[in-house]
Design an enzyme around this catalytic site. Structure first.
Site, PDB file in Angstrom:
ATOM      1  N   TRP A 111       0.850  -1.198   0.000  1.00  0.00           N
ATOM      2  CA  TRP A 111       0.000   0.000   0.000  1.00  0.00           C
ATOM      3  C   TRP A 111       0.883   1.245   0.000  1.00  0.00           C
ATOM      4  O   TRP A 111       2.010   1.206   0.482  1.00  0.00           O
ATOM      5  CB  TRP A 111      -0.954   0.001   1.203  1.00  0.00           C
ATOM      6  CG  TRP A 111      -0.283  -0.003   2.558  1.00  0.00           C
ATOM      7  CD1 TRP A 111      -0.008  -1.081   3.334  1.00  0.00           C
ATOM      8  CD2 TRP A 111       0.205   1.142   3.292  1.00  0.00           C
ATOM      9  NE1 TRP A 111       0.621  -0.700   4.495  1.00  0.00           N
ATOM     10  CE2 TRP A 111       0.752   0.662   4.499  1.00  0.00           C
ATOM     11  CE3 TRP A 111       0.221   2.521   3.062  1.00  0.00           C
ATOM     12  CZ2 TRP A 111       1.315   1.507   5.473  1.00  0.00           C
ATOM     13  CZ3 TRP A 111       0.790   3.360   4.029  1.00  0.00           C
ATOM     14  CH2 TRP A 111       1.321   2.846   5.215  1.00  0.00           C
ATOM     15  N   GLU A 123       7.542   8.281  13.780  1.00  0.00           N
ATOM     16  CA  GLU A 123       7.762   7.641  12.472  1.00  0.00           C
ATOM     17  C   GLU A 123       8.629   8.523  11.576  1.00  0.00           C
ATOM     18  O   GLU A 123       9.456   8.030  10.815  1.00  0.00           O
ATOM     19  CB  GLU A 123       6.424   7.366  11.776  1.00  0.00           C
ATOM     20  CG  GLU A 123       5.522   6.353  12.487  1.00  0.00           C
ATOM     21  CD  GLU A 123       6.003   4.908  12.346  1.00  0.00           C
ATOM     22  OE1 GLU A 123       6.929   4.656  11.542  1.00  0.00           O
ATOM     23  OE2 GLU A 123       5.459   4.034  13.042  1.00  0.00           O
ATOM     24  N   GLU A 141       9.019   1.427   6.182  1.00  0.00           N
ATOM     25  CA  GLU A 141       8.692   2.310   7.307  1.00  0.00           C
ATOM     26  C   GLU A 141       8.409   3.745   6.845  1.00  0.00           C
ATOM     27  O   GLU A 141       7.603   4.451   7.441  1.00  0.00           O
ATOM     28  CB  GLU A 141       9.852   2.330   8.305  1.00  0.00           C
ATOM     29  CG  GLU A 141       9.977   1.072   9.154  1.00  0.00           C
ATOM     30  CD  GLU A 141       8.943   1.020  10.272  1.00  0.00           C
ATOM     31  OE1 GLU A 141       8.371   2.065  10.616  1.00  0.00           O
ATOM     32  OE2 GLU A 141       8.710  -0.078  10.799  1.00  0.00           O
ATOM     33  N   HIS A 187       4.928   5.147   6.704  1.00  0.00           N
ATOM     34  CA  HIS A 187       4.124   5.394   7.910  1.00  0.00           C
ATOM     35  C   HIS A 187       4.021   6.887   8.238  1.00  0.00           C
ATOM     36  O   HIS A 187       2.942   7.423   8.430  1.00  0.00           O
ATOM     37  CB  HIS A 187       4.712   4.634   9.110  1.00  0.00           C
ATOM     38  CG  HIS A 187       4.763   3.154   8.893  1.00  0.00           C
ATOM     39  ND1 HIS A 187       5.414   2.303   9.735  1.00  0.00           N
ATOM     40  CD2 HIS A 187       4.243   2.379   7.902  1.00  0.00           C
ATOM     41  CE1 HIS A 187       5.293   1.063   9.285  1.00  0.00           C
ATOM     42  NE2 HIS A 187       4.598   1.088   8.174  1.00  0.00           N
ATOM     43  N   GLU A 213       9.136  -2.782  17.533  1.00  0.00           N
ATOM     44  CA  GLU A 213       8.151  -3.066  16.488  1.00  0.00           C
ATOM     45  C   GLU A 213       6.859  -3.567  17.133  1.00  0.00           C
ATOM     46  O   GLU A 213       5.764  -3.240  16.681  1.00  0.00           O
ATOM     47  CB  GLU A 213       8.689  -4.093  15.480  1.00  0.00           C
ATOM     48  CG  GLU A 213       9.909  -3.638  14.699  1.00  0.00           C
ATOM     49  CD  GLU A 213       9.611  -2.620  13.591  1.00  0.00           C
ATOM     50  OE1 GLU A 213       8.448  -2.230  13.409  1.00  0.00           O
ATOM     51  OE2 GLU A 213      10.574  -2.215  12.920  1.00  0.00           O
ATOM     52  N   THR A 266       5.099  -0.477  18.625  1.00  0.00           N
ATOM     53  CA  THR A 266       4.415   0.344  17.620  1.00  0.00           C
ATOM     54  C   THR A 266       3.224  -0.411  17.037  1.00  0.00           C
ATOM     55  O   THR A 266       2.213   0.200  16.700  1.00  0.00           O
ATOM     56  CB  THR A 266       5.356   0.794  16.472  1.00  0.00           C
ATOM     57  OG1 THR A 266       6.110  -0.339  16.028  1.00  0.00           O
ATOM     58  CG2 THR A 266       6.290   1.887  16.917  1.00  0.00           C
ATOM     59  N   ASP A 274       2.117  -3.635   9.177  1.00  0.00           N
ATOM     60  CA  ASP A 274       3.542  -3.563   8.800  1.00  0.00           C
ATOM     61  C   ASP A 274       4.421  -3.817  10.023  1.00  0.00           C
ATOM     62  O   ASP A 274       5.392  -4.568   9.960  1.00  0.00           O
ATOM     63  CB  ASP A 274       3.906  -2.159   8.289  1.00  0.00           C
ATOM     64  CG  ASP A 274       3.545  -1.938   6.822  1.00  0.00           C
ATOM     65  OD1 ASP A 274       2.967  -2.844   6.200  1.00  0.00           O
ATOM     66  OD2 ASP A 274       3.858  -0.840   6.308  1.00  0.00           O
ATOM     67  N   GLU A 275       4.089  -3.154  11.116  1.00  0.00           N
ATOM     68  CA  GLU A 275       4.920  -3.263  12.319  1.00  0.00           C
ATOM     69  C   GLU A 275       4.986  -4.716  12.796  1.00  0.00           C
ATOM     70  O   GLU A 275       6.026  -5.178  13.263  1.00  0.00           O
ATOM     71  CB  GLU A 275       4.399  -2.376  13.460  1.00  0.00           C
ATOM     72  CG  GLU A 275       4.110  -0.920  13.098  1.00  0.00           C
ATOM     73  CD  GLU A 275       5.342  -0.081  12.768  1.00  0.00           C
ATOM     74  OE1 GLU A 275       6.407  -0.651  12.498  1.00  0.00           O
ATOM     75  OE2 GLU A 275       5.197   1.166  12.774  1.00  0.00           O
ATOM     76  N   HIS A 327       7.401  -6.640  10.684  1.00  0.00           N
ATOM     77  CA  HIS A 327       8.780  -6.295  11.054  1.00  0.00           C
ATOM     78  C   HIS A 327       9.172  -6.927  12.390  1.00  0.00           C
ATOM     79  O   HIS A 327      10.284  -7.405  12.558  1.00  0.00           O
ATOM     80  CB  HIS A 327       8.950  -4.773  11.139  1.00  0.00           C
ATOM     81  CG  HIS A 327       8.679  -4.066   9.836  1.00  0.00           C
ATOM     82  ND1 HIS A 327       8.448  -2.720   9.743  1.00  0.00           N
ATOM     83  CD2 HIS A 327       8.599  -4.543   8.567  1.00  0.00           C
ATOM     84  CE1 HIS A 327       8.253  -2.392   8.471  1.00  0.00           C
ATOM     85  NE2 HIS A 327       8.327  -3.484   7.740  1.00  0.00           N
TER      86      HIS A 327
END
Ligand SMILES: [Fe+2]
Ligand SMILES: [Fe+2]
Length: 317
Positions: A23, A66, A102, A105, A155, A158, A187-188, A191
């Site tokens: 995205w 971020e 990242e 974000h 990670e 977050t 995403d976090e 990761h």
């Protein structure tokens, strides 16, 4: 690092996504080239009006955290075993690709806040610039073991906080914002899985040293990457404590989440079952295993901060 680096390619494909499939911020935001742009922004602003003060403050703090990504990338590049001069090295590729993911974000949140009409953008931008200029000290040194404990923890932290801002946004009737925070949280989590996998592999080959590194990081306490956060005229780090108070108040990230993460890492890395530890390693394990209960006792005695604070980031309207 060489040993884990050999298999980094498989980690790469497991935990990072191809750029074309990911995205992008513009998937969620009004398109300024579209004729409906102004009316879309109006709708976005109407929805943003429902967001409570503390919530906006937390969202701004999250965004600035971020946006300080250059600090994190440059820090990781100095970790022992990472060689930026060798662009083909697995670790260099990993850090760059992680940074690229990242980077979306801060972009997404920043643009949302700009359009929302709720934020004094200049004040926020000044804080971002300060934070990048001030850097951070996460007390890992250049040791990969300590750094991977830190990044695993961070990670996960977050992930929790973006997930909570997503849930709250939904409660405030803001589906767009909820979706945005939700994709960031996802995403976090990817990761976090990668960094946890690195630590897991280190435990397989160097258990005592890994245990000592984990213990050392937990004794020092994991500081948040934005711990030096400030505003114009505010002492370094002071804005951070107001931001973290606001996060506690609305339940986006609390002391209990810290303990929860600690607990989950003990389980994830099967700390109780790690074998081949030397005496120091055994002691470190004992400390770690007892830590969640100890922290819970402390947390029960601390009250949630109630102090109101006026952030320069938030427009009065
Ligand atoms: Fe992030
Ligand atoms: Fe992250």
């Amino acid at each position: 690092m060489k040993f884990i680096g050999q298999k980094i390619d498989s980690v790469f494909y497991e935990f990072l996504k191809p750029i074309e499939e990911l995205w992008q911020p513009s998937d969620f935001l009004p398109d300024s080239a579209n004729e409906n742009f102004l009316s879309d922004v109006k709708l976005l602003q109407e929805a943003a009006r429902e967001l409570p003060y503390d919530y906006i403050a937390v969202l701004v703090g999250d965004t600035i955290t971020e946006e300080a990504l250059p600090t994190y990338e440059s820090w990781l590049m100095t970790v022992e075993g990472v060689n930026q001069q060798d662009p083909q090295q697995g670790w260099t590729k990993w850090i760059r690709a992680w940074t690229a993911e990242e980077n979306r974000h801060g972009d997404l949140l920043n643009k949302y806040l700009y359009l929302s009409g709720r934020v004094n953008m200049r004040a926020m931008e000044v804080s971002t610039q300060y934070l990048i200029a001030d850097g951070f000290d996460i007390e890992t040194g250049t040791d990969p073991y300590r750094n991977f404990v830190y990044t695993s923890f961070q990670e996960l932290a977050t992930n929790i906080s973006h997930r909570r801002t997503a849930t709250l946004a939904k409660q405030y009737g803001n589906t767009l914002l909820s979706k945005m925070c939700g994709v960031i949280a996802a995403d976090e989590m990817r990761h976090a899985k990668a960094y946890k996998a690195f630590v897991e592999r280190i435990f397989e080959v160097d258990s005592s040293e890994m245990m000592l590194a984990f213990e050392d990081m937990m004794r020092k306490k994991i500081v948040m990457p934005a711990h030096f956060l400030r505003e114009t005229g505010v002492k370094i780090g002071e804005t951070f404590s107001h931001y973290s108070d606001a996060a506690q108040r609305i339940g986006v990230y609390t002391t209990y989440d810290y303990i929860e993460i600690m607990d989950s890492l003990l389980k994830e890395w099967k700390i109780d079952k790690v074998s081949g530890l030397n005496e120091a390693g055994e002691k470190a394990r004992d400390y770690l295993m007892a830590l969640p209960t100890r922290l819970k006792r402390v947390a029960e005695r601390t009250k949630a901060p109630n102090l109101d604070y006026n952030f320069s980031w938030i427009s009065a309207y």
